[in-house]
Design a protein around this motif. Structure first.
Motif, PDB file in Angstrom:
ATOM      1  N   ARG A   1      46.303  10.511 -94.700  1.00  0.00           N
ATOM      2  CA  ARG A   1      46.292  10.496 -96.160  1.00  0.00           C
ATOM      3  C   ARG A   1      47.530  11.176 -96.739  1.00  0.00           C
ATOM      4  O   ARG A   1      47.909  10.935 -97.879  1.00  0.00           O
ATOM      5  N   GLN A   2      48.161  12.037 -95.967  1.00  0.00           N
ATOM      6  CA  GLN A   2      49.380  12.688 -96.426  1.00  0.00           C
ATOM      7  C   GLN A   2      50.619  11.880 -96.064  1.00  0.00           C
ATOM      8  O   GLN A   2      51.596  11.882 -96.801  1.00  0.00           O
ATOM      9  N   ASN A   3      50.584  11.167 -94.928  1.00  0.00           N
ATOM     10  CA  ASN A   3      51.769  10.452 -94.449  1.00  0.00           C
ATOM     11  C   ASN A   3      51.988   9.118 -95.137  1.00  0.00           C
ATOM     12  O   ASN A   3      53.104   8.618 -95.169  1.00  0.00           O
ATOM     13  N   ALA A   4      50.924   8.501 -95.631  1.00  0.00           N
ATOM     14  CA  ALA A   4      51.039   7.178 -96.256  1.00  0.00           C
ATOM     15  C   ALA A   4      50.087   7.097 -97.439  1.00  0.00           C
ATOM     16  O   ALA A   4      49.063   6.411 -97.398  1.00  0.00           O
ATOM     17  N   THR A   5      50.410   7.810 -98.498  1.00  0.00           N
ATOM     18  CA  THR A   5      49.512   7.897 -99.656  1.00  0.00           C
ATOM     19  C   THR A   5      49.284   6.546-100.316  1.00  0.00           C
ATOM     20  O   THR A   5      48.228   6.313-100.905  1.00  0.00           O
ATOM     21  N   TRP A   6      50.268   5.635-100.225  1.00  0.00           N
ATOM     22  CA  TRP A   6      50.102   4.328-100.852  1.00  0.00           C
ATOM     23  C   TRP A   6      49.005   3.514-100.185  1.00  0.00           C
ATOM     24  O   TRP A   6      48.381   2.660-100.810  1.00  0.00           O
TER      25      TRP A   6
ATOM     26  N   VAL B   1      52.116  -2.296 -85.071  1.00  0.00           N
ATOM     27  CA  VAL B   1      52.989  -2.598 -83.945  1.00  0.00           C
ATOM     28  C   VAL B   1      53.748  -1.362 -83.461  1.00  0.00           C
ATOM     29  O   VAL B   1      54.453  -1.429 -82.473  1.00  0.00           O
ATOM     30  N   GLN B   2      53.607  -0.254 -84.172  1.00  0.00           N
ATOM     31  CA  GLN B   2      54.247   0.983 -83.766  1.00  0.00           C
ATOM     32  C   GLN B   2      53.247   2.131 -83.862  1.00  0.00           C
ATOM     33  O   GLN B   2      52.348   2.123 -84.710  1.00  0.00           O
ATOM     34  N   ALA B   3      53.437   3.116 -83.008  1.00  0.00           N
ATOM     35  CA  ALA B   3      52.566   4.291 -83.056  1.00  0.00           C
ATOM     36  C   ALA B   3      52.698   5.017 -84.386  1.00  0.00           C
ATOM     37  O   ALA B   3      51.737   5.616 -84.872  1.00  0.00           O
ATOM     38  N   LYS B   4      53.887   4.968 -84.995  1.00  0.00           N
ATOM     39  CA  LYS B   4      54.081   5.656 -86.272  1.00  0.00           C
ATOM     40  C   LYS B   4      53.183   5.048 -87.346  1.00  0.00           C
ATOM     41  O   LYS B   4      52.642   5.756 -88.200  1.00  0.00           O
ATOM     42  N   GLY B   5      53.005   3.707 -87.323  1.00  0.00           N
ATOM     43  CA  GLY B   5      52.110   3.065 -88.266  1.00  0.00           C
ATOM     44  C   GLY B   5      50.668   3.446 -88.004  1.00  0.00           C
ATOM     45  O   GLY B   5      49.900   3.722 -88.930  1.00  0.00           O
ATOM     46  N   PHE B   6      50.298   3.478 -86.726  1.00  0.00           N
ATOM     47  CA  PHE B   6      48.939   3.851 -86.350  1.00  0.00           C
ATOM     48  C   PHE B   6      48.630   5.278 -86.798  1.00  0.00           C
ATOM     49  O   PHE B   6      47.577   5.557 -87.369  1.00  0.00           O
ATOM     50  N   ASN B   7      49.578   6.185 -86.563  1.00  0.00           N
ATOM     51  CA  ASN B   7      49.377   7.582 -86.957  1.00  0.00           C
ATOM     52  C   ASN B   7      49.269   7.732 -88.472  1.00  0.00           C
ATOM     53  O   ASN B   7      48.589   8.627 -88.972  1.00  0.00           O
ATOM     54  N   SER B   8      49.943   6.830 -89.215  1.00  0.00           N
ATOM     55  CA  SER B   8      49.940   6.910 -90.675  1.00  0.00           C
ATOM     56  C   SER B   8      48.574   6.582 -91.262  1.00  0.00           C
ATOM     57  O   SER B   8      48.212   7.081 -92.329  1.00  0.00           O
ATOM     58  N   VAL B   9      47.819   5.708 -90.590  1.00  0.00           N
ATOM     59  CA  VAL B   9      46.542   5.275 -91.155  1.00  0.00           C
ATOM     60  C   VAL B   9      45.340   6.011 -90.552  1.00  0.00           C
ATOM     61  O   VAL B   9      44.199   5.756 -90.936  1.00  0.00           O
ATOM     62  N   LEU B  10      45.593   6.895 -89.608  1.00  0.00           N
ATOM     63  CA  LEU B  10      44.495   7.702 -89.079  1.00  0.00           C
ATOM     64  C   LEU B  10      43.894   8.557 -90.191  1.00  0.00           C
ATOM     65  O   LEU B  10      44.614   9.131 -91.002  1.00  0.00           O
ATOM     66  N   GLY B  11      42.590   8.629 -90.234  1.00  0.00           N
ATOM     67  CA  GLY B  11      41.928   9.401 -91.277  1.00  0.00           C
ATOM     68  C   GLY B  11      41.453   8.557 -92.430  1.00  0.00           C
ATOM     69  O   GLY B  11      40.661   9.014 -93.261  1.00  0.00           O
ATOM     70  N   LEU B  12      41.930   7.289 -92.508  1.00  0.00           N
ATOM     71  CA  LEU B  12      41.423   6.380 -93.525  1.00  0.00           C
ATOM     72  C   LEU B  12      40.101   5.780 -93.047  1.00  0.00           C
ATOM     73  O   LEU B  12      39.734   5.874 -91.875  1.00  0.00           O
ATOM     74  N   ASP B  13      39.381   5.145 -93.941  1.00  0.00           N
ATOM     75  CA  ASP B  13      38.074   4.583 -93.598  1.00  0.00           C
ATOM     76  C   ASP B  13      38.185   3.300 -92.790  1.00  0.00           C
ATOM     77  O   ASP B  13      37.272   2.948 -92.043  1.00  0.00           O
TER      78      ASP B  13
ATOM     79  N   ALA C   1      41.697   1.007 -87.243  1.00  0.00           N
ATOM     80  CA  ALA C   1      43.105   0.736 -86.941  1.00  0.00           C
ATOM     81  C   ALA C   1      43.289   0.559 -85.441  1.00  0.00           C
ATOM     82  O   ALA C   1      42.682   1.270 -84.645  1.00  0.00           O
ATOM     83  N   LEU C   2      44.122  -0.394 -85.077  1.00  0.00           N
ATOM     84  CA  LEU C   2      44.422  -0.655 -83.674  1.00  0.00           C
ATOM     85  C   LEU C   2      45.920  -0.869 -83.520  1.00  0.00           C
ATOM     86  O   LEU C   2      46.607  -1.283 -84.451  1.00  0.00           O
ATOM     87  N   ILE C   3      46.443  -0.569 -82.317  1.00  0.00           N
ATOM     88  CA  ILE C   3      47.850  -0.829 -82.012  1.00  0.00           C
ATOM     89  C   ILE C   3      47.959  -2.150 -81.269  1.00  0.00           C
ATOM     90  O   ILE C   3      47.188  -2.425 -80.348  1.00  0.00           O
ATOM     91  N   MET C   4      48.901  -2.983 -81.696  1.00  0.00           N
ATOM     92  CA  MET C   4      49.142  -4.266 -81.051  1.00  0.00           C
ATOM     93  C   MET C   4      50.584  -4.328 -80.564  1.00  0.00           C
ATOM     94  O   MET C   4      51.421  -3.527 -80.956  1.00  0.00           O
ATOM     95  N   ARG C   5      50.877  -5.271 -79.688  1.00  0.00           N
ATOM     96  CA  ARG C   5      52.246  -5.459 -79.208  1.00  0.00           C
ATOM     97  C   ARG C   5      53.071  -6.217 -80.244  1.00  0.00           C
ATOM     98  O   ARG C   5      52.544  -6.913 -81.097  1.00  0.00           O
ATOM     99  N   HIS C   6      54.386  -6.087 -80.116  1.00  0.00           N
ATOM    100  CA  HIS C   6      55.281  -6.921 -80.911  1.00  0.00           C
ATOM    101  C   HIS C   6      55.101  -8.381 -80.474  1.00  0.00           C
ATOM    102  O   HIS C   6      55.286  -8.700 -79.297  1.00  0.00           O
ATOM    103  N   PRO C   7      54.757  -9.282 -81.373  1.00  0.00           N
ATOM    104  CA  PRO C   7      54.659 -10.702 -80.981  1.00  0.00           C
ATOM    105  C   PRO C   7      56.041 -11.320 -80.848  1.00  0.00           C
ATOM    106  O   PRO C   7      56.872 -11.215 -81.746  1.00  0.00           O
TER     107      PRO C   7
ATOM    108  N   TRP D   1      59.871   9.556 -86.840  1.00  0.00           N
ATOM    109  CA  TRP D   1      59.446  10.935 -87.042  1.00  0.00           C
ATOM    110  C   TRP D   1      60.123  11.878 -86.059  1.00  0.00           C
ATOM    111  O   TRP D   1      59.827  13.066 -86.023  1.00  0.00           O
ATOM    112  N   GLY D   2      61.038  11.367 -85.268  1.00  0.00           N
ATOM    113  CA  GLY D   2      61.647  12.174 -84.219  1.00  0.00           C
ATOM    114  C   GLY D   2      62.380  13.393 -84.728  1.00  0.00           C
ATOM    115  O   GLY D   2      62.373  14.452 -84.103  1.00  0.00           O
ATOM    116  N   ASN D   3      63.029  13.252 -85.884  1.00  0.00           N
ATOM    117  CA  ASN D   3      63.763  14.382 -86.443  1.00  0.00           C
ATOM    118  C   ASN D   3      62.817  15.457 -86.978  1.00  0.00           C
ATOM    119  O   ASN D   3      63.170  16.619 -87.098  1.00  0.00           O
TER     120      ASN D   3
END
Length: 288
Positions: free
Chosen positions: A1-6, A20-32, A35-41, A144-146
């Motif tokens: 909820r803090q990483n992706a308020t929109w 398709v990325q862990a960063k996206g998955f981590n952004s939506v954790l905590g929402l109702d 969420a699942l991670i998929m491969r790049h098609p 988020w590496g930096n």
């Protein structure tokens, strides 16, 4: 909820997040919403080694952002002799490049580095660079590496595109994510001397990398085929919708090529709009 308020604002209207990325998955954790991670098609219709087209060339097709370290790639070109050592081709631009391009350092790199800076290129031209380059280099530490001291792993799409056309990935450890293991990529650091040494080693020992390149291509066929991923997405989606919605979706698939399709689609859309309205949710036509 803090990483992706929109996303909080639209969470109630979404049935499933596919990331398709862990960063996206981590952004939506905590929402109702689940969420699942998929491969790049990937479109694998033109996959291959392209051995007869390969030259001593490195391609770095990333945006100029702080965590992608394109400036480090550019500085490395000063260590490579023109017409002798492998050339590094850099594409794209970005926020960091706006300031870097007006520096004396960039002027020196263009004059004395073994570099071919192409700026923004068309998709088909980038494909040709992949086909001719022996190395796809990626010095990214993840978006988020930096922030979290470089421990964030993220596999860039450009790397798997390079693999698709027979290039050897030269990356930091941050790019090594499943299904790839330590033996699949060639690892380097952010030290320009180390990068230079690894570039020369790969090109000078090119034949020895054939098993690795073949293995990487097989992994793309197994895990990144877009048709298989599409089927998986549909299968996963059905697990997160109720039986009635699944029946409607199946009805679409059965009547897709029939004269009754539009009649069926109109009925289904009307039914779903009413269902979503009664639930206080906005209907998303993309479901259809």
């Amino acid at each position: 909820r803090q990483n992706a308020t929109w996303l909080v604002e639209v969470d109630n209207y979404i049935d499933l997040f596919l990331c398709v990325q862990a960063k996206g998955f981590n952004s939506v954790l905590g929402l109702d919403t689940p969420a699942l991670i998929m491969r790049h098609p990937l479109d694998l219709s033109d996959i291959g080694l392209y051995e007869d087209q390969k030259i001593n060339q490195v391609v770095s097709p990333h945006q100029w952002k702080s965590w992608k370290n394109q400036d480090v790639v550019a500085r490395t070109t000063l260590n490579l002799q023109k017409d002798i050592d492998p050339k590094i081709v850099i594409t794209n631009t970005g926020t960091d490049f706006r300031n870097f391009r007006i520096t004396e350092e960039w002027k020196n790199i263009q004059e004395n580095g073994n570099i071919d800076y192409k700026g923004i290129v068309k998709g088909e031209d980038l494909t040709e660079l992949f086909k001719t380059s022996k190395i796809i280099i990626d010095l990214s530490v993840g978006e988020w590496g930096n922030v979290i001291r470089g421990d964030y792993k993220s596999l860039n799409y450009a790397v798997i595109e390079g693999i698709k056309y027979g290039s050897v990935p030269l990356t930091l450890r941050h790019s090594l994510v499943p299904p790839f293991t330590s033996g699949d990529f060639h690892e380097t650091s952010l030290d320009t001397a180390d990068i230079t040494a690894q570039v020369k080693y790969i090109c000078n020992n090119w034949d020895s990398f054939l098993p690795k390149r073949l293995s990487n291509i097989e992994k793309l066929k197994k895990f990144f085929n877009r048709d298989n991923i599409a089927k998986s997405i549909l299968s996963l989606y059905f697990k997160f919708v109720d039986k009635k919605e699944q029946d409607i979706k199946n009805l679409f698939l059965q009547t897709l090529n029939s004269k009754e399709f539009f009649k069926t689609a109109n009925y289904a859309e009307m039914w779903m709009r009413n269902r979503y309205k009664s639930a206080g949710r906005k209907f998303n036509r993309k479901f259809l």
